[in-house]
Write a protein that holds these residues in place. Structure first.
Motif, PDB file in Angstrom:
ATOM      1  N   ASN A   1       1.041  -1.251  -0.229  1.00 35.82           N
ATOM      2  CA  ASN A   1      -0.079  -0.497   0.052  1.00 35.82           C
ATOM      3  C   ASN A   1       1.010   1.510   0.006  1.00 35.82           C
ATOM      4  O   ASN A   1       1.720   1.293   0.643  1.00 35.82           O
ATOM      5  CB  ASN A   1      -0.792   0.208   0.726  1.00 35.82           C
ATOM      6  CG  ASN A   1      -1.219  -1.240   1.301  1.00 35.82           C
ATOM      7  OD1 ASN A   1      -2.375  -1.145   0.272  1.00 35.82           O
ATOM      8  ND2 ASN A   1      -1.817  -2.317   2.756  1.00 35.82           N
TER       9      ASN A   1
ATOM     10  N   PHE B   1       0.280   5.471  -0.103  1.00 33.73           N
ATOM     11  CA  PHE B   1      -0.387   6.275   0.342  1.00 33.73           C
ATOM     12  C   PHE B   1       0.356   8.152  -0.454  1.00 33.73           C
ATOM     13  O   PHE B   1       1.541   8.320  -0.559  1.00 33.73           O
ATOM     14  CB  PHE B   1      -1.023   6.756   1.402  1.00 33.73           C
ATOM     15  CG  PHE B   1      -1.357   5.565   1.423  1.00 33.73           C
ATOM     16  CD1 PHE B   1      -0.542   4.663   2.080  1.00 33.73           C
ATOM     17  CD2 PHE B   1      -2.670   4.765   1.698  1.00 33.73           C
ATOM     18  CE1 PHE B   1      -0.948   3.068   3.063  1.00 33.73           C
ATOM     19  CE2 PHE B   1      -3.394   3.846   2.451  1.00 33.73           C
ATOM     20  CZ  PHE B   1      -2.471   2.780   3.309  1.00 33.73           C
TER      21      PHE B   1
ATOM     22  N   PHE C   1      -5.009   6.300  -2.999  1.00 31.34           N
ATOM     23  CA  PHE C   1      -4.346   5.745  -2.654  1.00 31.34           C
ATOM     24  C   PHE C   1      -4.392   4.346  -3.837  1.00 31.34           C
ATOM     25  O   PHE C   1      -4.935   4.091  -4.067  1.00 31.34           O
ATOM     26  CB  PHE C   1      -4.052   4.974  -1.003  1.00 31.34           C
ATOM     27  CG  PHE C   1      -5.310   4.235  -1.260  1.00 31.34           C
ATOM     28  CD1 PHE C   1      -7.114   5.058  -1.051  1.00 31.34           C
ATOM     29  CD2 PHE C   1      -5.522   2.330  -0.731  1.00 31.34           C
ATOM     30  CE1 PHE C   1      -8.321   4.990  -0.592  1.00 31.34           C
ATOM     31  CE2 PHE C   1      -7.031   2.309  -0.826  1.00 31.34           C
ATOM     32  CZ  PHE C   1      -7.900   3.189  -0.036  1.00 31.34           C
TER      33      PHE C   1
ATOM     34  N   SER D   1       2.273   0.847   3.191  1.00 29.33           N
ATOM     35  CA  SER D   1       2.441   0.286   4.685  1.00 29.33           C
ATOM     36  C   SER D   1       1.952  -1.435   3.905  1.00 29.33           C
ATOM     37  O   SER D   1       1.974  -1.563   3.216  1.00 29.33           O
ATOM     38  CB  SER D   1       0.418   0.248   5.190  1.00 29.33           C
ATOM     39  OG  SER D   1      -0.511   0.174   4.499  1.00 29.33           O
TER      40      SER D   1
ATOM     41  N   GLY E   1      -2.044  -7.330  11.588  1.00 31.53           N
ATOM     42  CA  GLY E   1      -1.131  -6.786  12.600  1.00 31.53           C
ATOM     43  C   GLY E   1      -0.435  -6.076  11.558  1.00 31.53           C
ATOM     44  O   GLY E   1       0.440  -4.979  12.166  1.00 31.53           O
TER      45      GLY E   1
ATOM     46  N   ASN F   1      -1.322  -2.011   9.558  1.00 33.35           N
ATOM     47  CA  ASN F   1      -1.921  -1.498   9.017  1.00 33.35           C
ATOM     48  C   ASN F   1      -1.038  -0.063   9.836  1.00 33.35           C
ATOM     49  O   ASN F   1      -1.020   1.149   9.188  1.00 33.35           O
ATOM     50  CB  ASN F   1      -3.014  -1.088   9.703  1.00 33.35           C
ATOM     51  CG  ASN F   1      -3.274  -0.975  10.417  1.00 33.35           C
ATOM     52  OD1 ASN F   1      -2.194  -0.312  11.400  1.00 33.35           O
ATOM     53  ND2 ASN F   1      -4.835  -0.841  11.299  1.00 33.35           N
ATOM     54  N   GLU F   2       0.567   0.187  10.146  1.00 31.37           N
ATOM     55  CA  GLU F   2       0.638   0.508  10.324  1.00 31.37           C
ATOM     56  C   GLU F   2       1.281   1.860   9.124  1.00 31.37           C
ATOM     57  O   GLU F   2       2.056   0.830   8.533  1.00 31.37           O
ATOM     58  CB  GLU F   2       2.275   0.583  11.544  1.00 31.37           C
ATOM     59  CG  GLU F   2       3.270   1.317  11.185  1.00 31.37           C
ATOM     60  CD  GLU F   2       4.854   1.044  12.002  1.00 31.37           C
ATOM     61  OE1 GLU F   2       5.204  -0.312  13.071  1.00 31.37           O
ATOM     62  OE2 GLU F   2       5.415   2.395  12.128  1.00 31.37           O
ATOM     63  N   GLN F   3       1.777   3.047   9.155  1.00 32.52           N
ATOM     64  CA  GLN F   3       1.904   3.810   7.964  1.00 32.52           C
ATOM     65  C   GLN F   3       2.844   4.585   8.202  1.00 32.52           C
ATOM     66  O   GLN F   3       4.080   5.144   9.403  1.00 32.52           O
ATOM     67  CB  GLN F   3       0.979   4.601   7.813  1.00 32.52           C
ATOM     68  CG  GLN F   3      -0.185   4.051   7.184  1.00 32.52           C
ATOM     69  CD  GLN F   3      -1.385   5.365   6.509  1.00 32.52           C
ATOM     70  OE1 GLN F   3      -1.416   5.624   5.996  1.00 32.52           O
ATOM     71  NE2 GLN F   3      -2.623   4.765   6.441  1.00 32.52           N
TER      72      GLN F   3
ATOM     73  N   PHE G   1       5.941   7.166   6.626  1.00 27.17           N
ATOM     74  CA  PHE G   1       5.653   8.839   6.056  1.00 27.17           C
ATOM     75  C   PHE G   1       7.157   8.588   5.624  1.00 27.17           C
ATOM     76  O   PHE G   1       8.068   8.924   6.281  1.00 27.17           O
ATOM     77  CB  PHE G   1       5.386   9.588   7.057  1.00 27.17           C
ATOM     78  CG  PHE G   1       3.385   9.412   6.925  1.00 27.17           C
ATOM     79  CD1 PHE G   1       2.864   8.849   7.723  1.00 27.17           C
ATOM     80  CD2 PHE G   1       2.789  10.644   6.039  1.00 27.17           C
ATOM     81  CE1 PHE G   1       1.243   8.100   7.568  1.00 27.17           C
ATOM     82  CE2 PHE G   1       1.310   9.989   6.438  1.00 27.17           C
ATOM     83  CZ  PHE G   1       0.742   8.922   7.506  1.00 27.17           C
TER      84      PHE G   1
END
Lengths: 110, 114
Positions: free
Chosen positions: B31, B33, B48, B94, B99, B101-103, B105
């Motif tokens: 993923n 974004f 995204f 991400s 477990g 889904n921490e993005q 940056f």
């Protein structure tokens, strides 16, 4: 996704414990609570995540009551370098992306 | 250590120019974004992507397009820049899965459109 509400801003003196509360009345069974921290001129970074009760790491503690309709991020003995915006996000692991909202701007004063 | 890099920290463009903002991540994340951040408005999702050549509109896609030809790279395109697109642009990535889904940056690109 559950809507979150948190204070727009908070001030604290150095050395104090800071508690930032987030309300999420519509939290779903599969939702986790995640907090991010954003320093000026940087992107946000993950600091802590929890589902229920209490989670602690080297940066912060996260307290979640039994009904999970709110959560509190606790920063022990803050310093000037903890001045940042703190975001509370709620969603399940498969929820991509989560909604950041406006966050809470914490200002730590010497 | 996950690293998300953005092509420029600061960019100044003129109204009507076509602008490309590039983002690269080195951790094989599915993923990616693009957000913009403006004072008092928080982070707002533009687009995204959950896979190569796939894209989904976020909350404010108007005036923007994206491209994801390779897994590690996600480009944001302003077809004809306007002054109301002056903003801080943040890219994130991400993993997909339980477990995860921490993005993560990037440092952001501060774009000024004159």
């Amino acid at each position: 996704l559950a809507k979150t509400t948190q204070p727009i801003s908070m001030d604290s003196y150095e050395g104090q414990e800071v508690n930032i509360t987030c309300s999420h009345n519509n939290i779903a069974t599969n939702d986790y609570i995640t907090w991010y921290q954003q320093f000026p001129s940087q992107g946000p970074r993950f600091i802590i995540q929890g589902y229920k009760t209490k989670v602690t790491n080297e940066v912060a503690s996260l307290f979640i009551p039994a009904d999970r309709k709110s959560s509190t991020l606790s920063l022990p003995r803050v310093s000037l370098s903890d001045t940042a915006v703190y975001y509370c996000l709620v969603g399940a692991w498969e929820d991509t992306p989560l909604v950041f909202g406006k966050g809470t701007r914490l200002s730590v004063i010497a | 250590d996950v690293k998300v890099t953005q092509s420029s920290r600061y960019l100044v463009k003129r109204t009507g120019e076509k602008v490309f903002l590039e983002c690269v991540q080195d951790m094989d994340h599915e993923n990616m974004f693009w957000y913009r951040q403006d004072p008092g408005l928080g982070l707002r999702l533009i687009y995204f992507s959950y896979d190569v050549k796939m894209k989904e509109k976020g909350d404010i896609p108007e005036g923007y397009s994206v491209s994801r030809e390779k897994k590690e790279r996600f480009s944001l395109i302003l077809e004809s820049a306007s002054t109301n697109q002056t903003s801080m642009y943040l890219c994130a990535s991400s993993l997909t899965g339980e477990g995860h889904n921490e993005q993560f940056f990037g440092p952001g690109t501060r774009l000024t459109v004159l």
